[in-house]
Design a protein around this motif. Structure first.
Motif, PDB file in Angstrom:
ATOM      1  N   CYS B 146       0.876  -1.325  -0.077  1.00  0.00           N
ATOM      2  CA  CYS B 146       0.165  -0.114   0.312  1.00  0.00           C
ATOM      3  C   CYS B 146       0.838   1.301   0.022  1.00  0.00           C
ATOM      4  CB  CYS B 146      -0.672   0.149   1.050  1.00  0.00           C
ATOM      5  SG  CYS B 146      -1.773  -1.195   1.442  1.00  0.00           S
ATOM      6  N   LEU B 154      -6.236  -2.182  -6.324  1.00  0.00           N
ATOM      7  CA  LEU B 154      -7.261  -2.035  -5.421  1.00  0.00           C
ATOM      8  C   LEU B 154      -8.118  -3.368  -5.558  1.00  0.00           C
ATOM      9  CD1 LEU B 154      -8.339   1.507  -4.747  1.00  0.00           C
ATOM     10  CD2 LEU B 154      -8.191  -0.398  -3.098  1.00  0.00           C
ATOM     11  N   ALA B 157      -6.756  -6.400  -4.132  1.00  0.00           N
ATOM     12  CA  ALA B 157      -7.038  -6.662  -2.688  1.00  0.00           C
ATOM     13  C   ALA B 157      -8.317  -7.157  -2.471  1.00  0.00           C
ATOM     14  CB  ALA B 157      -6.981  -5.193  -2.049  1.00  0.00           C
ATOM     15  N   ARG B 237      -6.727  -0.311   0.850  1.00  0.00           N
ATOM     16  CA  ARG B 237      -6.730  -1.556   0.378  1.00  0.00           C
ATOM     17  C   ARG B 237      -6.832  -2.661   1.336  1.00  0.00           C
ATOM     18  NH1 ARG B 237      -4.163   1.552  -2.975  1.00  0.00           N
ATOM     19  NH2 ARG B 237      -3.486   0.828  -5.046  1.00  0.00           N
TER      20      ARG B 237
END
Lengths: 92, 289
Positions: B146, B154, B157, B237
């Motif tokens: 991050c 993202l 994630a 995230r």
């Protein structure tokens, strides 16, 4: 300019006492060790965090460098140097 | 049967330890009370293992190797930093489950970097010390990129969160797993804006968490996040992964405070599963509440 050379130098100063000792005791060898250009060496040896930040190096490394290697290891002094203004640093 | 029974998002501000008297005592006490509330809720969920998803701050991993995401599978200690009142300690872990999550990922397209021995940083140890260690529960550290380029996208994630959930549901043992997404919310780290907090941005993020809008949170652009919330806000995230690990969910904001003395907007929320399918794991997760 080698972005990665400076990145590594900053990272090592953040996490490795031996790098900090080398910088303090033999800055010439430090510059050679990390193959820094004249401009890069000047920015690092003069702790020109503004120039390092403008150069795009990770701000966490630049801040950590100041907090581990400067004489006044304070957030206020770091921001003053970064912002080139003592008035802004007093806010923190 | 193993299941993710819930998740939380919370901050990991080291200035709580290095500058405890920075904000007013009422602000500080409110933050610590929020951690206590999360700890209480973890106990109420009868958690048996907690996964804490944190972020390296360019200390643990250097330019020699920057993993996109990593799971610690063996001995863990921390924090790596010296913080007053948070001494380095051995962390109780669930090595077997951690290894299972990694192995499951390797067979399903989620290529975990693995740390058989690991020294965690404040982003994992602060939530652990405040919310997990008091209950003597084992903790599995997970790290998502991050703070250092290349950042974990993202959407990735979100995929990692889903894989964590799937792996847990395929675990043979009985585990009630809580996941903590550690970080944020708005903060500028090491930049000229350090000390700035964007209350409106923080509220927007917490609204997305409260509405269970994992996809909405994951669809934010990094440029927008950095502009509105600072480079530190890229840690959402970890929120996305925590929400995705629960599956369809809703959230509840526990506490929020904008604390410029600690350079951060500090937000806490609980994330609970909702009934969107009738699978056994979903039923188990709902019955756990």
């Amino acid at each position: 300019m080698s972005y990665e050379s400076v990145e590594k130098a900053l990272y090592d100063l953040n996490v490795d006492r031996r790098a900090r000792t080398l910088l303090a005791e033999d800055p010439v060898q430090f510059v050679e060790r990390y193959r820094l250009t004249e401009d890069e060496a000047e920015a690092m040896l003069e702790m020109d965090v503004r120039k390092l930040a403008d150069g795009g190096w990770n701000p966490m490394l630049v801040w950590g460098y100041w907090m581990t290697c400067s004489q006044d290891r304070s957030v206020g002094s770091y921001l003053a140097r970064l912002r080139q203004s003592s008035a802004a640093a007093e806010e923190l | 049967m193993a299941t993710v029974v819930g998740a939380f998002v919370m901050p990991h501000d080291p200035m709580m330890y290095s500058n405890p008297d920075g904000p007013d005592a009422s602000v500080r006490d409110g933050i610590f009370a929020a951690y206590d509330e999360v700890a209480r809720r973890i106990a109420s969920l009868r958690a048996t293992t907690v996964i804490v998803i944190g972020t390296d701050h360019y200390i643990l991993f250097g330019p020699g190797c920057l993993p996109q995401f990593l799971i610690a599978t063996g001995d863990v200690e921390g924090p790596v930093e010296r913080l007053p009142g948070l001494e380095r300690r051995r962390v109780a872990t669930n090595s077997a489950l951690a290894k299972h999550i990694a192995a499951h990922g390797h067979l399903s397209g989620v290529d975990w970097a693995v740390a058989p021995t690991f020294t965690a940083d404040h982003s994992v140890v602060i939530p652990y010390a405040r919310c997990v260690e008091p209950h003597a529960l084992p903790m599995i550290p997970v790290y998502l990129a991050c703070g250092v380029e290349p950042l974990l996208p993202l959407r990735r994630a979100e995929e990692i969160g889903r894989q964590i959930r799937t792996a847990i549901e395929q675990w043979d043992g009985d585990e009630r797993v809580v996941v903590i997404g550690s970080g944020g919310i708005s903060h500028w780290v090491g930049t000229a804006d350090m000390g700035k907090v964007n209350h409106a941005f923080d509220r927007r993020i917490l609204d997305l968490v409260a509405s269970g809008d994992t996809a909405g949170l994951a669809s934010l652009s990094d440029a927008e996040i950095v502009a509105e919330g600072g480079n530190g806000a890229l840690e959402i995230r970890n929120f996305v992964a925590a929400m995705a690990s629960v599956g369809p969910c809703r959230g509840e904001v526990i506490h929020y405070a904008a604390v410029p003395e600690w350079i951060t907007g500090l937000g806490f929320a609980a994330i609970m599963p909702v009934a969107s399918d009738v699978g056994p794991h979903r039923k188990a997760a709902l019955n756990a509440i």
